[in-house]
Design a protein around this motif. Structure first.
Motif, PDB file in Angstrom:
ATOM      1  N   PRO A  16       0.817  -1.043   0.036  1.00  0.00           N
ATOM      2  CA  PRO A  16      -0.036  -0.004  -0.062  1.00  0.00           C
ATOM      3  C   PRO A  16       0.938   1.290   0.146  1.00  0.00           C
ATOM      4  CG  PRO A  16      -0.740  -1.647   1.662  1.00  0.00           C
ATOM      5  CD  PRO A  16       0.444  -2.132   0.978  1.00  0.00           C
ATOM      6  N   GLN A  17       1.899   1.090   0.584  1.00  0.00           N
ATOM      7  CA  GLN A  17       2.759   2.371   0.812  1.00  0.00           C
ATOM      8  C   GLN A  17       3.521   2.535  -0.747  1.00  0.00           C
ATOM      9  OE1 GLN A  17       3.074  -0.274   2.790  1.00  0.00           O
ATOM     10  NE2 GLN A  17       2.891   0.619   4.684  1.00  0.00           N
ATOM     11  N   ASP A  18       3.836   1.502  -1.529  1.00  0.00           N
ATOM     12  CA  ASP A  18       4.274   1.692  -2.929  1.00  0.00           C
ATOM     13  C   ASP A  18       3.176   2.528  -3.767  1.00  0.00           C
ATOM     14  OD1 ASP A  18       6.544   0.453  -2.214  1.00  0.00           O
ATOM     15  OD2 ASP A  18       5.736  -1.383  -2.787  1.00  0.00           O
ATOM     16  N   VAL A  19       1.933   2.171  -3.590  1.00  0.00           N
ATOM     17  CA  VAL A  19       0.988   2.484  -4.528  1.00  0.00           C
ATOM     18  C   VAL A  19       0.480   3.976  -3.920  1.00  0.00           C
ATOM     19  CG1 VAL A  19      -1.550   2.384  -4.859  1.00  0.00           C
ATOM     20  CG2 VAL A  19      -0.196   0.333  -4.835  1.00  0.00           C
ATOM     21  N   ALA A  20       0.850   4.267  -2.673  1.00  0.00           N
ATOM     22  CA  ALA A  20       0.566   5.529  -2.178  1.00  0.00           C
ATOM     23  C   ALA A  20       1.545   6.568  -2.893  1.00  0.00           C
ATOM     24  CB  ALA A  20       0.275   5.752  -0.879  1.00  0.00           C
ATOM     25  N   ALA A  21       2.766   6.191  -2.683  1.00  0.00           N
ATOM     26  CA  ALA A  21       3.957   6.942  -3.278  1.00  0.00           C
ATOM     27  C   ALA A  21       3.780   7.448  -4.565  1.00  0.00           C
ATOM     28  CB  ALA A  21       5.296   6.326  -3.131  1.00  0.00           C
ATOM     29  N   TYR A 217      17.917   1.803   0.888  1.00  0.00           N
ATOM     30  CA  TYR A 217      16.586   1.701   0.695  1.00  0.00           C
ATOM     31  C   TYR A 217      15.575   2.219   1.719  1.00  0.00           C
ATOM     32  CZ  TYR A 217      12.085  -0.040  -1.102  1.00  0.00           C
ATOM     33  OH  TYR A 217      10.654  -0.220  -1.446  1.00  0.00           O
ATOM     34  N   ALA A 218      15.920   1.698   2.840  1.00  0.00           N
ATOM     35  CA  ALA A 218      14.982   2.062   4.056  1.00  0.00           C
ATOM     36  C   ALA A 218      15.175   3.666   4.058  1.00  0.00           C
ATOM     37  CB  ALA A 218      15.484   1.485   5.388  1.00  0.00           C
ATOM     38  N   ALA A 219      16.362   4.323   3.921  1.00  0.00           N
ATOM     39  CA  ALA A 219      16.260   5.759   4.286  1.00  0.00           C
ATOM     40  C   ALA A 219      15.363   6.635   3.350  1.00  0.00           C
ATOM     41  CB  ALA A 219      17.717   6.206   4.083  1.00  0.00           C
ATOM     42  N   LYS A 220      15.338   5.979   2.112  1.00  0.00           N
ATOM     43  CA  LYS A 220      14.408   6.506   1.140  1.00  0.00           C
ATOM     44  C   LYS A 220      12.941   6.217   1.174  1.00  0.00           C
ATOM     45  CE  LYS A 220      17.617   7.501  -2.783  1.00  0.00           C
ATOM     46  NZ  LYS A 220      17.893   7.357  -4.323  1.00  0.00           N
ATOM     47  N   TRP A 221      12.687   4.998   1.596  1.00  0.00           N
ATOM     48  CA  TRP A 221      11.227   4.682   1.356  1.00  0.00           C
ATOM     49  C   TRP A 221      10.537   4.016   2.505  1.00  0.00           C
ATOM     50  CZ3 TRP A 221       9.894   6.724  -2.808  1.00  0.00           C
ATOM     51  CH2 TRP A 221      10.908   6.777  -3.794  1.00  0.00           C
ATOM     52  N   ILE A 222      11.287   4.166   3.747  1.00  0.00           N
ATOM     53  CA  ILE A 222      10.581   3.578   5.042  1.00  0.00           C
ATOM     54  C   ILE A 222      10.668   4.721   5.929  1.00  0.00           C
ATOM     55  CG2 ILE A 222      10.485   1.883   6.713  1.00  0.00           C
ATOM     56  CD1 ILE A 222      12.166  -0.049   5.080  1.00  0.00           C
ATOM     57  N   PRO A 223       9.641   5.454   6.023  1.00  0.00           N
ATOM     58  CA  PRO A 223       9.532   6.853   6.935  1.00  0.00           C
ATOM     59  C   PRO A 223       9.543   6.370   8.331  1.00  0.00           C
ATOM     60  CG  PRO A 223       7.915   6.830   5.268  1.00  0.00           C
ATOM     61  CD  PRO A 223       8.469   5.554   5.088  1.00  0.00           C
TER      62      PRO A 223
END
Length: 336
Positions: A16-21, A217-223
């Motif tokens: 869902p986070q991918d879609v929302a982005a 990856y986490a720094a960019k995409w895992i708030p």
């Protein structure tokens, strides 16, 4: 003006986070264009479905946010190639820089051949650790973007760790880059066309103990993750004028060499302890969200987010008119 916004429709594997982005940025761009009085149509792209191709021909401009198909970055340049063949004006870089920059080993080879400073690198091979390769080294997919495949284990300090990491990456990705890790400060420089935006720095002061100061990856995409909290952007960067000039000169030359000064993009740079900048990557069409790096650089330049979007539109239309005028001139000469 009729504008089509092209974007990746995603896949069942997306969170869902991918879609929302993706959808969030599509809606941001849509809203900006509508406020400016343009007619906007959203066009999701799916693998094997080319209905969007006939629809874009009715548009005056394609705002291309398609960074892949079904989440696969390797298809991005194919979409750009189709847009080029269709002859419709579209935002972002053309096929050649998009294709080359997504293969980091190829881009590095071209940059080095042009005399630009790049860290020592090699393309990994199965069951073969690079002999006498400088350590520490960072291992990452060569044909992915958005820091896919990069985490704290990406930096290797021994041959044994390097061999293990290369084997792990080759299980997941076809092409894997091994590159000398440059200890030092990290900077980003954004461009719209030939216009350079203020230099930004990624500060790693809050990175957890034991973590390498890298943007994974986490720094960019895992708030909210420790890596996200530990990588704080500062724009404009706090650097002395002489260092700022060295960074700007290298970034500008790299951008112009790879893109021809067309579209929009970002150059990522590391500066070692002696003040020498090294080009890590040239990124065509980076994340255009209002909270992403390019928008931050735009604000430091004095642009609102809406200004940035419209500057990209203006760059596209100006470039398209120039190319059409050149084509018409060539056709006229040939006919004569």
């Amino acid at each position: 003006m009729k504008v089509a916004i092209l974007y990746d429709a995603g896949s069942d594997e997306w969170s869902p986070q991918d879609v929302a982005a993706v959808v969030g940025n599509v809606h941001e761009i849509r809203d900006v264009l509508r406020r400016r009085g343009h007619e906007v149509e959203l066009m999701p792209v799916r693998l094997g479905d080319f209905r969007w191709l006939s629809r874009i021909r009715r548009a005056d401009l394609v705002f291309n946010l398609c960074e892949g198909i079904n989440g696969h970055a390797k298809y991005e340049e194919m979409v750009v190639g189709i847009l080029e063949l269709a002859g419709v004006p579209f935002t972002g870089c053309r096929t050649w820089p998009t294709t080359v920059c997504h293969r980091k080993h190829v881009a590095n080879t071209l940059l080095a051949a042009a005399g630009l400073p790049v860290p020592v690198f090699t393309l990994a091979q199965a069951n073969k650790t690079p002999a006498e390769f400088p350590l520490p080294a960072i291992v990452k997919p060569s044909a992915e973007d958005a820091s896919v495949g990069i985490d704290n284990g990406a930096v290797c300090t021994s041959k044994r760790a390097l061999k293990k990491r290369v084997a792990l990456m080759l299980e997941q990705f076809e092409e894997v880059l091994v590159q000398e890790y440059v200890a030092g400060r990290e900077f980003n420089v954004g461009f719209v066309g030939k216009r350079m935006l203020p230099i930004a720095e990624i500060r790693f002061d809050g990175m957890p103990d034991g973590n390498w100061p890298i943007v994974g990856y986490a720094a960019k995409w895992i708030p909210g993750s420790p890596e996200d909290e530990g990588t704080q952007p500062v724009c404009p960067a706090e650097v002395p004028p002489d260092l700022a000039k060295r960074i700007a000169d290298v970034a500008r030359e790299a951008w112009l060499h790879m893109s021809g000064g067309e579209g929009y993009g970002r150059v990522d740079i590391r500066v070692n302890g002696e003040g020498q900048p090294y080009v890590l990557e040239v990124n065509p069409c980076p994340d255009l969200s209002s909270n992403a790096g390019l928008a931050r650089m735009g604000r430091a330049f004095g642009w609102s987010y809406e200004d940035l979007v419209m500057q990209i539109v203006d760059e596209t239309l100006t470039r398209s008119h120039s190319h059409r005028a050149a084509d018409a001139l060539v056709s006229g000469v040939s006919a004569a």
